[in-house]
Design an enzyme around this catalytic site. Structure first.
Site, mmCIF file in Angstrom:
data_model
loop_
_atom_site.group_PDB
_atom_site.id
_atom_site.type_symbol
_atom_site.label_atom_id
_atom_site.label_comp_id
_atom_site.label_asym_id
_atom_site.label_seq_id
_atom_site.Cartn_x
_atom_site.Cartn_y
_atom_site.Cartn_z
ATOM 1 N N GLN A 43 -7.539 13.905 -3.667
ATOM 2 C CA GLN A 43 -6.231 14.558 -3.665
ATOM 3 C C GLN A 43 -5.242 13.787 -4.527
ATOM 4 O O GLN A 43 -4.928 12.631 -4.236
ATOM 5 C CB GLN A 43 -5.713 14.655 -2.231
ATOM 6 C CG GLN A 43 -4.289 15.180 -2.103
ATOM 7 C CD GLN A 43 -3.876 15.352 -0.651
ATOM 8 O OE1 GLN A 43 -4.377 16.205 0.058
ATOM 9 N NE2 GLN A 43 -2.945 14.522 -0.203
ATOM 10 N N SER B 70 5.143 9.981 5.975
ATOM 11 C CA SER B 70 5.661 8.917 6.838
ATOM 12 C C SER B 70 6.392 9.495 8.052
ATOM 13 O O SER B 70 6.771 10.668 8.082
ATOM 14 C CB SER B 70 6.624 8.022 6.043
ATOM 15 O OG SER B 70 7.804 8.731 5.727
ATOM 16 N N GLU C 214 -4.258 19.712 7.102
ATOM 17 C CA GLU C 214 -4.654 18.352 7.453
ATOM 18 C C GLU C 214 -4.738 18.161 8.966
ATOM 19 O O GLU C 214 -5.267 17.168 9.440
ATOM 20 C CB GLU C 214 -3.661 17.341 6.879
ATOM 21 C CG GLU C 214 -3.808 17.135 5.389
ATOM 22 C CD GLU C 214 -2.980 15.961 4.905
ATOM 23 O OE1 GLU C 214 -3.567 15.048 4.288
ATOM 24 O OE2 GLU C 214 -1.772 15.958 5.121
ATOM 25 N N SER D 161 0.337 11.687 -4.231
ATOM 26 C CA SER D 161 1.279 10.566 -4.244
ATOM 27 C C SER D 161 1.308 9.853 -5.595
ATOM 28 O O SER D 161 0.288 9.727 -6.279
ATOM 29 C CB SER D 161 0.922 9.555 -3.155
ATOM 30 O OG SER D 161 1.063 10.120 -1.879
#
Length: 384
Positions: A115, A361, A236, A118
């Site tokens: 993936q 987060s 997810e 980020s």
């Protein structure tokens, strides 16, 4: 929605348990193991209703499979990113050609995925993506330039789904596209493993220097990458969360055994923490079952992430607490080839420090709940 297990589900579970008992022990080559799973029809359970995948399995049977796999000695999955993240996204947003090209190799265990979300400047703030994809006039592909980071299993992957900016000058979540990129592009794609404080390197940096992605491999249409990316993040959670909790239960049981062996269990404060961990784990299971059918509302994935991330981090702290002073000493002497070793409790403590960061987060999850569920004023965003 009723998630009780039926007699048919119990029979399915027994078949799963028997197959894993016969095949999982000693499986070490993770790519060969993925192909074995695919050949036996265990990848893509539930896709049959969309015309892809292997076996037809109800949602409760998918839960049974995930739970039994977590209990088995089978190795960690290398294909879960393709199976559990990309495939459901393609089923919803992909073209027929994209589904026909990519779903069968995932179901067969032949192609592994990573993936590409980020970036160094866009971790929790995914809308800050700076990786760009440019298509020259007349070319049948985009050229991708940029860097991704914390890319799980990139060193094993054949393909990467990449969120990149295809509209020059666009900002935030506008002008992004969801691209399927082959990793085997020497000189255009470079993977650098990141060694963590646990000594392992599951994560990687990935550098794209003119990497090519065919125009037919843009999922959801050019400029629609943000909605596709957000849809993927919703996958997810769910069945995988229930399987994850099986592993959590085993880790908690090990902590309890250690607490009894070291005498830490005689401390009433430690006993209270152990009981609290047990009760919270049971609560997480019932919450996961309750929301499995999508009935938990828009904030359900964020609530689930907050629950398990904090719980697992506290378990890591408890694991070293019950060890006492011994938790500060490694299981083996230092050597140039192995600077330090970690036992199970130490690895749990160190690795779980990341639980409240990766996958969104805690701060991001709370912002999502505040804005999308509670309707609070939106958090001010900087200009990228």
């Amino acid at each position: 929605m009723d998630f009780g297990f039926t007699a048919e589900d119990d029979a399915f579970r027994a078949e799963v348990r028997a197959w894993l008992a016969a095949h999982a022990q000693g499986a070490r080559d993770r790519r060969a193991w993925e192909r074995a799973l695919g050949k036996a029809g265990w990848i893509g359970l539930g896709w049959a209703q969309d015309g892809y995948g292997n076996r037809t399995a109800s949602l409760t049977q998918q839960v049974a499979w995930a739970e039994e796999y977590a209990r088995s000695p089978a190795p960690p999955r290398s294909g879960h990113i393709g199976e559990n993240l990309l495939a459901p996204t393609l089923i919803v947003h992909g073209t027929d050609a994209q589904k026909s090209r990519f779903l069968p190799p995932i179901a067969a265990g032949d192609e592994l995925w990573c993936q590409g979300y980020s970036e160094p400047g866009a971790g929790s703030d995914l809308a800050g993506v700076r990786t760009v994809a440019v298509r020259e006039a007349g070319e049948p592909y985009f050229r991708i330039t940029g860097q991704k980071i914390w890319t799980s299993l990139a060193h094993e992957a054949d393909w990467c789904f990449v969120l990149a900016r295809t509209d020059a000058g666009s900002r935030r979540h506008h002008g992004l596209s969801f691209l399927l990129v082959p990793m085997d592009q020497p000189g255009r794609v470079e993977v650098r493993p990141i060694r963590q404080m646990t000594g392992t390197s599951e994560f990687n940096e990935v550098f794209f220097d003119g990497a090519r992605a065919h125009v037919e491999h843009v999922v959801g249409g050019e400029g629609q990458g943000w909605s596709v990316a957000m849809s993927l993040l919703g996958f997810e959670r769910g069945v995988s969360t229930l399987a994850q909790q099986i592993g959590f239960a085993e880790e908690l049981a090990a902590v309890v055994r250690t607490a009894v062996a070291t005498g830490a269990a005689r401390d009433p404060v430690v006993r209270d923490r152990i009981v609290r961990q047990w009760a919270e784990l049971r609560t997480m299971r019932w919450n996961a079952l309750r929301t499995l059918g999508g009935s938990g509302g828009p904030g359900a994935p964020s609530v689930a992430k907050l629950l398990w991330a904090g719980w697992h981090q506290r378990l890591g702290e408890l694991a070293v607490l019950v060890r006492g002073a011994a938790a500060g000493v490694g299981p083996a002497d230092w050597s140039p080839h192995a600077p330090y070793g970690l036992d199970t409790a130490q690895h749990l403590f160190l690795f779980s420090r990341a639980d409240t960061i990766y996958g969104g987060s805690d701060q991001v999850q709370r912002t999502i709940i505040a804005e999308r569920v509670l309707g609070l004023p939106r958090e001010p965003k900087g200009v990228v």
